[in-house]
Design a protein around this motif. Structure first.
Motif, PDB file in Angstrom:
ATOM      1  N   TYR A 160       6.997  -4.872   5.052  1.00  0.00           N
ATOM      2  CA  TYR A 160       7.579  -5.147   3.728  1.00  0.00           C
ATOM      3  C   TYR A 160       9.098  -5.005   3.838  1.00  0.00           C
ATOM      4  O   TYR A 160       9.661  -3.919   3.747  1.00  0.00           O
TER       5      TYR A 160
ATOM      6  N   PHE B 124      -3.202  -0.777  -2.341  1.00  0.00           N
ATOM      7  CA  PHE B 124      -2.503  -0.903  -3.633  1.00  0.00           C
ATOM      8  C   PHE B 124      -3.267  -1.877  -4.541  1.00  0.00           C
ATOM      9  O   PHE B 124      -3.528  -1.590  -5.715  1.00  0.00           O
TER      10      PHE B 124
ATOM     11  N   PHE C 222       2.691   1.905  -4.180  1.00  0.00           N
ATOM     12  CA  PHE C 222       3.832   0.979  -4.142  1.00  0.00           C
ATOM     13  C   PHE C 222       5.010   1.638  -3.406  1.00  0.00           C
ATOM     14  O   PHE C 222       5.666   0.999  -2.572  1.00  0.00           O
TER      15      PHE C 222
ATOM     16  N   MET D   6      -1.194 -12.163  -4.855  1.00  0.00           N
ATOM     17  CA  MET D   6      -2.206 -11.204  -4.398  1.00  0.00           C
ATOM     18  C   MET D   6      -3.500 -11.510  -5.147  1.00  0.00           C
ATOM     19  O   MET D   6      -3.484 -11.736  -6.369  1.00  0.00           O
TER      20      MET D   6
HETATM   21  C1  AVI Z   1       7.637  -4.618  -7.663  1.00  0.00           C
HETATM   22  N1  AVI Z   1       7.609  -5.918  -7.000  1.00  0.00           N
HETATM   23  C2  AVI Z   1       8.968  -6.468  -6.899  1.00  0.00           C
HETATM   24  C3  AVI Z   1       6.900  -5.941  -5.713  1.00  0.00           C
HETATM   25  C4  AVI Z   1       6.930  -7.362  -5.104  1.00  0.00           C
HETATM   26  O1  AVI Z   1       7.377  -7.486  -3.967  1.00  0.00           O
HETATM   27  O2  AVI Z   1       6.558  -8.309  -5.792  1.00  0.00           O
HETATM   28  C5  AVI Z   1       5.462  -5.491  -5.900  1.00  0.00           C
HETATM   29  C6  AVI Z   1       4.639  -5.606  -4.666  1.00  0.00           C
HETATM   30  N2  AVI Z   1       3.427  -6.114  -4.590  1.00  0.00           N
HETATM   31  C7  AVI Z   1       2.981  -6.048  -3.371  1.00  0.00           C
HETATM   32  N3  AVI Z   1       3.912  -5.536  -2.610  1.00  0.00           N
HETATM   33  C8  AVI Z   1       4.958  -5.233  -3.402  1.00  0.00           C
END
Ligand code: AVI
Length: 315
Positions: free
Chosen positions: A53, A210, A44, A246
């Motif tokens: 991201y 992940f 993460f 996901m």
């Molecule tokens: C922790 N959370 C805010 C991330 C999100 O964007 O929902 C977790 C994540 N899952 C995949 N990428 C990031």
């Protein structure tokens, strides 16, 4: 000193129970909290640095550019609570801008991460008292009764609120309302689906790793037999829920044994592993209102991808 509150439910047995019951549903699903074993947490952290991201760097930029306003909102001599083990740089930027903060309380179920946050913050801000609390902030818990006086503000960055469903989000915001009179919260905003999907299926494959790590964890901890090369990561937009989901999709029909039980998959069947809800400001405002909050300020990036909001308790 670290305070431990409530029951620490993320035990081996809780993992087994969550996986067995989740895989017994029509739409197989496993709650997203189980993505974060040590390897999952490392992955993460790697996700937060990939180009596709956008949330982490965008929110960090918003906090950097508006830290002074946020510090004014918190007031002098603030007691700052953070739900989550300290989101690194964003927390440091905010604390650095605060006027004579009294106390910082990071709250997280992951004791190791909490210890790391505590020592990092204590080293960076030697005059600030840091009081870590081990607790699951997605469940009810009370704060220690003898907190110093001073305005209390919660910090909940990262758009983690998006990983909660409506009921959980209201419960969380209501709990926060019992803890503090003000809050600063990061919310990821609705945007074009292509940008959203590439954020959750990045071209470097980090998000895929992940997600797939969950199957490796099941194999290791629950004596599972998932063939890791026969499941793939998929990000899907769910319009009704306004969420990126996901999934782990089985490439074949097969029976997978884990924890001494058999689970049947048809070809193309998926396990839903996370929802990440995306809000618009009006919808989030009414959600917050349901839990006794009023949005008082909103700070956004130029492209309007992400919002950091200040909330005042109104009731
Ligand atoms: C922790 N959370 C805010 C991330 C999100 O964007 O929902 C977790 C994540 N899952 C995949 N990428 C990031």
């Amino acid at each position: 000193m670290t305070l431990e509150l409530g029951f620490q439910t993320r035990s081996d047995e809780a993992f087994r129970a969550a996986v067995v019951s989740g895989l017994s549903r029509k739409q197989k699903s496993i709650p997203c909290c189980w993505l974060y074993d040590a390897r999952g947490s490392d992955l993460f952290n790697a996700i937060t640095r990939v180009e596709d991201y956008y949330p982490t760097r965008t929110e960090t930029e918003i906090v950097s550019q508006n830290a002074q306003d946020m510090a004014n909102f918190c007031g002098e001599g603030a007691v700052l609570l953070e739900y989550g083990a300290g989101s690194g740089i964003k927390t440091e930027i905010l604390i650095d801008a605060l006027r004579a903060p009294r106390l910082y309380l990071p709250i997280d179920i992951a004791a190791d991460e909490l210890a790391q946050t505590t020592s990092r913050i204590a080293k960076r801000f030697p005059r600030l008292d840091v009081f870590p609390i081990v607790a699951d902030f997605t469940r009810d818990f009370d704060l220690p009764p003898a907190l110093p006086l001073g305005p209390r503000t919660a910090f909940f960055p990262g758009s983690t609120i998006g990983n909660l469903n409506l009921r959980e989000a209201i419960a969380f915001l209501s709990r926060m309302h019992r803890h503090v009179g003000a809050a600063i919260i990061g919310v990821d905003l609705k945007k074009d689906v292509r940008t959203l999907l590439s954020a959750y299926d990045d071209s470097a494959g980090v998000t895929a790793a992940f997600n797939l790590n969950l199957l490796a964890r099941i194999n290791r901890e629950l004596d599972g037999a998932f063939p890791l090369d026969r499941f793939i990561h998929e990000a899907r937009w769910n319009q009704t829920e306004s969420a990126v989901e996901m999934h782990l999709v089985s490439l074949d029909s097969r029976v997978v044994t884990l924890a001494g039980r058999d689970f049947t998959f048809f070809s193309g069947e998926s396990i839903h592993t996370e929802s990440s809800r995306k809000y618009d400001l009006v919808t989030f405002g009414s959600l917050a209102e349901t839990a006794g909050w009023r949005v008082s300020q909103s700070w956004r990036d130029r492209a309007g991808q992400f919002a950091v909001l200040s909330l005042d308790a109104v009731s």
